[in-house]
Design a protein around this motif. Structure first.
Motif, PDB file in Angstrom:
ATOM      1  N   UNK A  86       0.800  -1.233   0.000  1.00 54.85           N
ATOM      2  CA  UNK A  86       0.000   0.000   0.000  1.00 54.85           C
ATOM      3  C   UNK A  86       0.829   1.278   0.000  1.00 54.85           C
ATOM      4  N   UNK A  87       1.947   1.299   0.744  1.00 48.35           N
ATOM      5  CA  UNK A  87       2.627   2.578   0.969  1.00 48.35           C
ATOM      6  C   UNK A  87       4.085   2.614   0.520  1.00 48.35           C
ATOM      7  N   UNK A  88       4.561   1.591  -0.182  1.00 46.90           N
ATOM      8  CA  UNK A  88       5.932   1.629  -0.695  1.00 46.90           C
ATOM      9  C   UNK A  88       6.094   2.876  -1.578  1.00 46.90           C
ATOM     10  N   UNK A  89       7.106   3.723  -1.299  1.00 46.05           N
ATOM     11  CA  UNK A  89       7.237   4.989  -2.035  1.00 46.05           C
ATOM     12  C   UNK A  89       7.343   4.832  -3.541  1.00 46.05           C
ATOM     13  N   UNK A  90       7.904   3.729  -4.008  1.00 46.68           N
ATOM     14  CA  UNK A  90       8.113   3.554  -5.443  1.00 46.68           C
ATOM     15  C   UNK A  90       6.989   2.786  -6.122  1.00 46.68           C
ATOM     16  N   UNK A  91       6.417   1.778  -5.424  1.00 41.30           N
ATOM     17  CA  UNK A  91       5.469   0.895  -6.091  1.00 41.30           C
ATOM     18  C   UNK A  91       4.152   0.747  -5.347  1.00 41.30           C
ATOM     19  N   UNK A  92       3.975   1.455  -4.226  1.00 42.84           N
ATOM     20  CA  UNK A  92       2.791   1.266  -3.395  1.00 42.84           C
ATOM     21  C   UNK A  92       1.489   1.654  -4.076  1.00 42.84           C
ATOM     22  N   UNK A  93       0.425   0.917  -3.753  1.00 43.64           N
ATOM     23  CA  UNK A  93      -0.884   1.137  -4.370  1.00 43.64           C
ATOM     24  C   UNK A  93      -1.418   2.531  -4.069  1.00 43.64           C
ATOM     25  N   UNK A  94      -1.296   2.980  -2.810  1.00 40.87           N
ATOM     26  CA  UNK A  94      -1.806   4.296  -2.455  1.00 40.87           C
ATOM     27  C   UNK A  94      -1.008   5.425  -3.102  1.00 40.87           C
TER      28      UNK A  94
END
Length: 369
Positions: A86-94
């Protein structure tokens, strides 16, 4: 955080905000039950993984990232899996998706009707007035989404508990699966000694937030109002995914769908550690009715000139209040100074009224005077 008690399963268990993106990152714990000759199968369409066609489990950038991570450090906790997806800076969904609204994956109460935010605003004004109308007043919303709301305002077995982790399926190189930790993990610290459920979801981050809020409220006053879907310590597995308003397998194509879990309000109550008083959870339809949603709706309908606007107001009201929609699904939970409830009780006794006055707006029936 998820934890369980059982042998390693080959498939996952049945069925899974203040801030939903923080309060919802759970860990699951499951208790093992001795079974002789009975395979451990966790049923649940919204939870399990493995029956979907191969083409639906496409190799996404997030899946490649998780594969590399798990291969490097070993299986990861469900809490870490949710946080990465959800929150990964590079690949996160959000980070790369607008998840709200008709074109998103879900909708929240503030997005449905202005009345929701207005009534919550009245609640905070009520608490501000009761606490002395301090000029140093801060209204803080954690996890504001688009800002719409602010704008409108172990019992153990011999095997013990085991945390559920996310690992790579050894049979399929590009597929993830749930497994049980082979030994005890820190997740056990969150299990109550008299816990009767076989599966428990806890959220360490939520516990920290609640503890900090409780300490601040106990020291400086104020109040916290939490609205979210959840339960009072009665549910087990609520971890699920949503994509385009449809249930989505939580392990399929990570990074393309929202992941969520119900809030366990009994856990939040425990995390307050008695430093403040807690109220609720009460169903959303009860809270909004106590706050006067029917009266406010009538005022807006009387002022509405366009039939389309009236229909919009009625649709919003139905979505918020209908038990089959959001009326019973969402709950309200509050943290208040102990003195706040003590003062309200003394005021009622002093008035000696035959009609009980409301101690805290929203949590008691509204009385018009």
């Amino acid at each position: 955080m998820w934890a369980c008690q059982d042998a390693y399963p080959s498939s996952p268990p049945p069925g899974r905000s203040l801030v939903r993106s923080w309060l919802g990152m759970n860990a699951l714990v499951r208790r093992g039950v001795a079974r002789v000759g009975i395979p451990c199968i966790w049923r649940g369409k919204c939870f399990s993984s493995g029956n979907e066609p191969a083409e639906s489990n496409r190799v996404t950038p997030m899946l490649r990232h998780l594969m590399y991570k798990i291969k490097s450090t070993g299986p990861i906790s469900v809490a870490e899996y949710m946080k990465e997806v959800l929150t990964n800076p590079a690949k996160g969904y959000y980070v790369h998706h607008d998840m709200l609204g008709e074109k998103g994956d879900f909708i929240t109460s503030p997005e449905i009707s202005q009345i929701f935010g207005e009534l919550l605003g009245i609640w905070f004004v009520s608490e501000w007035m009761t606490s002395g109308k301090s000029t140093a007043f801060q209204l803080v919303e954690l996890g504001p989404g688009r800002g719409t709301l602010a704008g409108d305002i172990l019992r153990k077995t011999p095997q013990g508990w085991r945390e559920v982790l996310v690992d790579i399926d050894p049979q399929v190189s590009d597929k993830l699966r749930f497994v049980l930790a082979p030994c005890a993990t820190p997740a056990e610290a969150f299990i109550q000694h008299d816990e009767r459920r076989d599966h428990v979801e806890v959220c360490p981050d939520a516990g920290i937030i609640i503890q900090e809020l409780s300490e601040r409220i106990a020291l400086a006053g104020g109040a916290a109002l939490i609205a979210d879907y959840g339960h009072d310590g009665t549910k087990t597995d609520t971890f699920r995914g949503f994509c385009g308003h449809q249930l989505h397998d939580v392990l399929i194509a990570p990074g393309t769908a929202d992941l969520t879990a119900d809030v366990d309000f009994s856990y939040l109550r425990r995390m307050a550690q008695g430093k403040v008083a807690s109220l609720g959870p009460v169903e959303q339809r009860t809270f909004l009715k106590n706050m006067g949603i029917d009266v406010r709706l009538k005022v807006l309908l009387d002022k509405a000139d366009e039939p389309s606007l009236k229909q919009q107001l009625l649709r919003g009201y139905d979505m918020l209040m209908n038990p089959q929609k959001m009326g019973e699904r969402f709950n309200f939970f509050a943290l208040l100074p102990h003195q706040r409830l003590h003062d309200a009780s003394q005021e009622r006794n002093a008035r000696q009224s035959k009609i009980p006055t409301s101690s805290v707006a929203g949590f008691d029936e509204l009385v018009w005077q």
